[in-house]
Enzyme design. Structure first.
Site, short mmCIF file in Angstrom:
data_model
loop_
_atom_site.label_atom_id
_atom_site.label_comp_id
_atom_site.label_asym_id
_atom_site.label_seq_id
_atom_site.Cartn_x
_atom_site.Cartn_y
_atom_site.Cartn_z
N PHE A 349 -82.09 98.96 20.92
CA PHE A 349 -81.87 97.69 20.22
C PHE A 349 -82.67 96.55 20.86
O PHE A 349 -83.15 95.65 20.17
CB PHE A 349 -80.39 97.34 20.20
CG PHE A 349 -79.58 98.23 19.30
CD1 PHE A 349 -80.11 98.72 18.12
CD2 PHE A 349 -78.28 98.59 19.63
CE1 PHE A 349 -79.38 99.54 17.29
CE2 PHE A 349 -77.53 99.41 18.80
CZ PHE A 349 -78.08 99.89 17.62
N LYS A 355 -85.91 90.66 15.87
CA LYS A 355 -84.53 90.19 15.75
C LYS A 355 -84.25 89.05 16.73
O LYS A 355 -83.71 88.00 16.36
CB LYS A 355 -83.57 91.35 16.00
CG LYS A 355 -82.11 90.93 16.02
CD LYS A 355 -81.17 92.11 16.20
CE LYS A 355 -81.33 92.76 17.56
NZ LYS A 355 -80.34 93.84 17.77
N TYR A 356 -84.62 89.24 17.99
CA TYR A 356 -84.31 88.22 19.00
C TYR A 356 -85.19 86.98 18.85
O TYR A 356 -84.78 85.88 19.24
CB TYR A 356 -84.43 88.83 20.40
CG TYR A 356 -83.39 89.91 20.62
CD1 TYR A 356 -82.03 89.59 20.62
CD2 TYR A 356 -83.75 91.24 20.75
CE1 TYR A 356 -81.06 90.57 20.78
CE2 TYR A 356 -82.80 92.24 20.91
CZ TYR A 356 -81.45 91.90 20.91
OH TYR A 356 -80.50 92.88 21.06
N GLU A 414 -68.72 90.10 27.92
CA GLU A 414 -69.03 91.51 27.64
C GLU A 414 -67.91 92.39 28.19
O GLU A 414 -67.51 92.27 29.34
CB GLU A 414 -70.37 91.90 28.27
CG GLU A 414 -70.74 93.36 28.14
CD GLU A 414 -70.72 93.86 26.70
OE1 GLU A 414 -70.09 94.91 26.45
OE2 GLU A 414 -71.31 93.19 25.83
N MET A 443 -63.30 89.99 24.48
CA MET A 443 -63.22 88.64 23.92
C MET A 443 -61.85 88.35 23.32
O MET A 443 -61.43 87.19 23.23
CB MET A 443 -64.31 88.45 22.86
CG MET A 443 -64.12 89.24 21.59
SD MET A 443 -65.41 88.95 20.35
CE MET A 443 -66.76 89.90 21.05
N GLU A 458 -74.13 89.28 17.94
CA GLU A 458 -74.87 90.25 17.11
C GLU A 458 -73.95 91.44 16.83
O GLU A 458 -74.19 92.56 17.25
CB GLU A 458 -76.17 90.68 17.78
CG GLU A 458 -76.06 91.19 19.19
CD GLU A 458 -77.39 91.74 19.70
OE1 GLU A 458 -78.20 92.20 18.87
OE2 GLU A 458 -77.59 91.75 20.92
N GLU A 467 -68.81 96.71 10.95
CA GLU A 467 -68.49 96.93 12.37
C GLU A 467 -67.57 95.83 12.90
O GLU A 467 -67.61 95.47 14.08
CB GLU A 467 -69.78 97.05 13.19
CG GLU A 467 -70.54 98.33 12.88
CD GLU A 467 -71.84 98.47 13.65
OE1 GLU A 467 -72.03 97.73 14.63
OE2 GLU A 467 -72.66 99.31 13.26
#
Length: 718
Positions: A349, A355-356, A414, A443, A458, A467
């Site tokens: 990824f 994407k970034y 994370e 989180m 993301e 997801e």
């Protein structure tokens, strides 16, 4: 030898074959064609004059004489590798298993079984079946289906002419189209339905001089086409007398190349070249150097020219080659918040620089909007990256701050302890200790020490919300200030009906219901998109409404262009498009897809029973997004199609499954067999159909009903 070299292309489309006449000297026939540049041959396996009934009659006077079919040589005349690599057996073209002539019908079945058994003995990779002789092919399909049940890995290619349906008129005024011309796709569909979508049954398309409409051609790319047989009379003649193809034919051939479909040249020489006139016969001309020139070499050269003219495969497509039409379960599809990703997944990824780059643009614009230039040196923006992984979004956010001259304080949240190790190393390596705070926590259970100005994540799946992005971001919204910014700010899912024979067979191979009730992530390739995509569900963040719910239901209606002809719907392709911030977006919806981004492949929703949709018939699909206390989330879908109310007489037997939808998407279905000539009366729209193949009957859904009234569909035997 291959048609040419194309960077990244290792598919079968590099090889070109030739259809030949029967020849008992198989080694000579093969050597002549291979040395002339062709890669494989399609010769008849037996002498075309052979009839089993004639041999039996002649042998009645001598019972000791064995009746041996006149095959083109024994298995010893070629090596096993030559048989397997360079020969596709052609089944006798005269057979007619649906003939009213009983003797012909019996002879045909005998020869069909003998020749396929012989081809299997030779270890051929494929056999070419002759086309059905008309719309009625029940006995032919029945026999082939029986053979398929006991066949080894050999493929059977059903020859199907690419004929123009009545309502297509690509060459002029529709009123000028005359004569009865059937849609050959209907032949193929009837045949494969009777063979139960067997994975070893494929198509060899006969490409003729005229072509159907673009939509009609497009549906074939979702079917299991293995070869395209181009007849010499489909070629035009250029100024030098060489063969060439029309622009539409060229585009079609390019599509075949891109879908790993092999080209086969068939017919006699019809073009003279500047090198001299070649005789159009089984004998070739002799050049001055004594080397025999193949009469069809100029056609092969032109096909090679078309192949060599293709653009090289882009680097991204080369990367994705091994993923084409390969079914994968969605990332963490069952328990998205319980499993930790592996280092290899993170690395894949993180290579998606596009994407970034989009995330960095979005953060830059948000920082500029939130902090005016005059306060850039005094105001510090608090940004939280929820689901920080190994730090790519942290890096993108800090680069955006540097780019805009804004001050930033980052919390990297994370839950994966292994990724946290990498995060600590990254922060130390880059010297971010005074800017980035690492939070090793889920989180959902973290108590943030302060409110954030921006929330970056993301968590999107191939279908946007599949997801649990809505649930995660709703939970993290408590960290955000009332006027805070979420990146992404919204995302919408999309679907469109597709023909996807390979994907359907891959799901069917598991032989259970569970796999048909699973949505798969897949790099779609050999599919036909039957109608433009439509939006399904949209989620917006932050969501400050007091009665928010992530449960959704929608009903979509698709119109398939009439000139497509009949088509088979194997399922739905799903996509998403996300707005990161204002005009900065990323997504995979075909019409707005972000170029060169590979983090997400589309999602595929299979149908347990494919639906044949007639020209002009609308298609309706129902989608639910269900949330509950025992299971975080689930998707449900089923399909309707209809052709009006009234009374219809069925033209063939049909099997339908009719049942209630309970609690949104559960419930047992009940199979019913409707026989040919059955009169079906649709008196009211109220039945729920989970799986159906019944193109003449109107059946629509009763929303969220607990049961159904069986009298709404009444039928009597004529």
């Amino acid at each position: 030898m291959p048609l040419g070299q194309r960077a990244g292309d290792k598919s079968d489309s590099r090889y070109c074959g030739v259809e030949t006449e029967f020849n008992e000297d198989m080694p000579r026939l093969l050597d002549f064609n291979i040395s002339s540049g062709f890669d494989f041959i399609l010769p008849p396996l037996t002498n075309p004059t052979y009839r089993p009934s004639s041999v039996t009659s002649n042998n009645n006077n001598n019972s000791n004489e064995a009746s041996v079919p006149p095959f083109a040589g024994s298995d010893l005349v070629l090596s096993p590798s030559q048989w397997a690599s360079h020969v596709v057996g052609k089944i006798s073209s005269w057979i007619d298993l649906d003939s009213e002539d009983e003797l012909l019908r019996l002879d045909s079945e005998t020869v069909l079984r003998q020749e396929i058994a012989w081809a299997s003995h030779l270890s051929l990779q494929a056999c070419l079946l002759p086309p059905p002789r008309g719309t009625s092919c029940g006995n032919y399909a029945r026999c082939v289906n029986q053979i398929l049940q006991g066949l080894n890995n050999m493929q059977l290619w059903l020859r199907v002419p690419l004929e123009k349906p009545d309502h297509d008129a690509m060459d002029g005024n529709p009123d000028q189209v005359s004569g009865e011309c059937t849609d050959s796709w209907e032949w193929w569909n009837s045949f494969r339905l009777l063979c139960e979508h067997h994975s070893q049954l494929s198509v060899a398309l006969d490409v003729l001089s005229s072509l159907p409409s673009g939509n009609s051609l497009g549906r074939w790319f979702g079917e299991p086409i293995r070869a395209a047989i181009i007849h010499t009379d489909a070629f035009l003649t250029n100024a030098r007398g060489y063969p060439c193809l029309s622009k539409r034919h060229q585009k079609l051939i390019a599509g075949f190349f891109n879908h790993s479909i092999q080209i086969v040249v068939s017919g006699n020489l019809l073009h003279s070249t500047s090198m001299g006139t070649l005789e159009s016969s089984n004998n070739s001309d002799n050049n001055s150097d004594g080397i025999t020139r193949h009469p069809l070499r100029s056609y092969l050269d032109y096909v090679g020219y078309l192949y060599q003219r293709l653009d090289p495969l882009p680097e991204q497509e080369r990367f994705e080659l091994n993923y084409r039409d390969f079914l994968q379960s969605p990332l963490q599809a069952i328990q998205p918040l319980m499993d930790n990703l592996e280092a290899q997944t993170y690395e894949t990824f993180e290579k998606d620089t596009v994407k970034y780059s989009q995330y960095q643009r979005a953060v830059s614009k948000a920082l500029v909007d939130r902090v005016p230039d005059e306060k850039a040196s005094t105001v510090t923006t608090v940004l939280m990256v929820v689901g920080a992984g190994r730090g790519p979004l942290v890096r993108a956010s800090l680069q955006a701050a540097e780019e805009t001259g804004r001050k930033l304080k980052v919390y990297a949240v994370e839950k994966n302890p292994n990724a946290v190790v990498t995060l600590h190393s990254l922060v130390k390596l880059e010297g971010w200790e005074n800017v980035v705070t690492i939070v090793s926590c889920d989180m959902r259970s973290w108590n943030a020490p302060e409110k954030a100005d921006m929330l970056v994540s993301e968590l999107l799946g191939s279908f946007g919300d599949n997801e649990l992005s809505p649930e995660c971001l709703d939970g993290a919204q408590r960290f955000l200030k009332q006027d805070g910014i979420s990146i992404p700010s919204s995302y919408t899912s999309f679907i469109q009906p597709v023909t996807a024979s390979k994907l359907y067979n891959d799901v069917k191979s598991h032989r259970d219901l569970v796999h048909f009730e699973t949505a798969y992530v897949v790099k779609l390739h050999r599919i036909a998109k039957l109608s433009p995509s439509q939006p399904v569900f949209t989620f917006t963040h932050p969501d400050h409404s007091t009665k928010k719910s992530n449960q959704r239901y929608t009903k979509l209606r698709f119109e398939i262009p009439r000139d497509t002809g009949s088509s088979m719907v194997h399922g739905f392709a799903g996509y998403f498009d996300a707005t990161l911030y204002k005009d900065v977006h990323l997504g995979i919806e075909p019409s707005t897809a972000t170029p060169n981004m590979f983090s997400w492949f589309p999602i595929f929703f299979p149908l347990r029973t494919p639906i044949c949709v007639q020209p002009g018939s609308p298609l309706e699909v129902h989608f639910w997004r269900c949330c509950g206390s025992t299971k975080s989330f689930g998707l449900g879908w089923f399909l309707d199609f209809h052709a009006g109310e009234g009374e219809f007489t069925l033209d063939r037997p049909y099997l339908i499954h009719v049942g209630p939808i309970q609690s949104g998407m559960n419930g047992a279905s009940h199979p019913h067999v409707l026989h040919q000539s059955t009169i079906v009366t649709v008196a009211h729209i109220g039945l729920v159909c989970r799986t159906v193949f019944l193109p003449l009957v109107s059946i629509k859904a009763a929303p969220m009903c607990e049961g159904f009234q069986s009298e709404l569909l009444s039928f009597t035997q004529e």
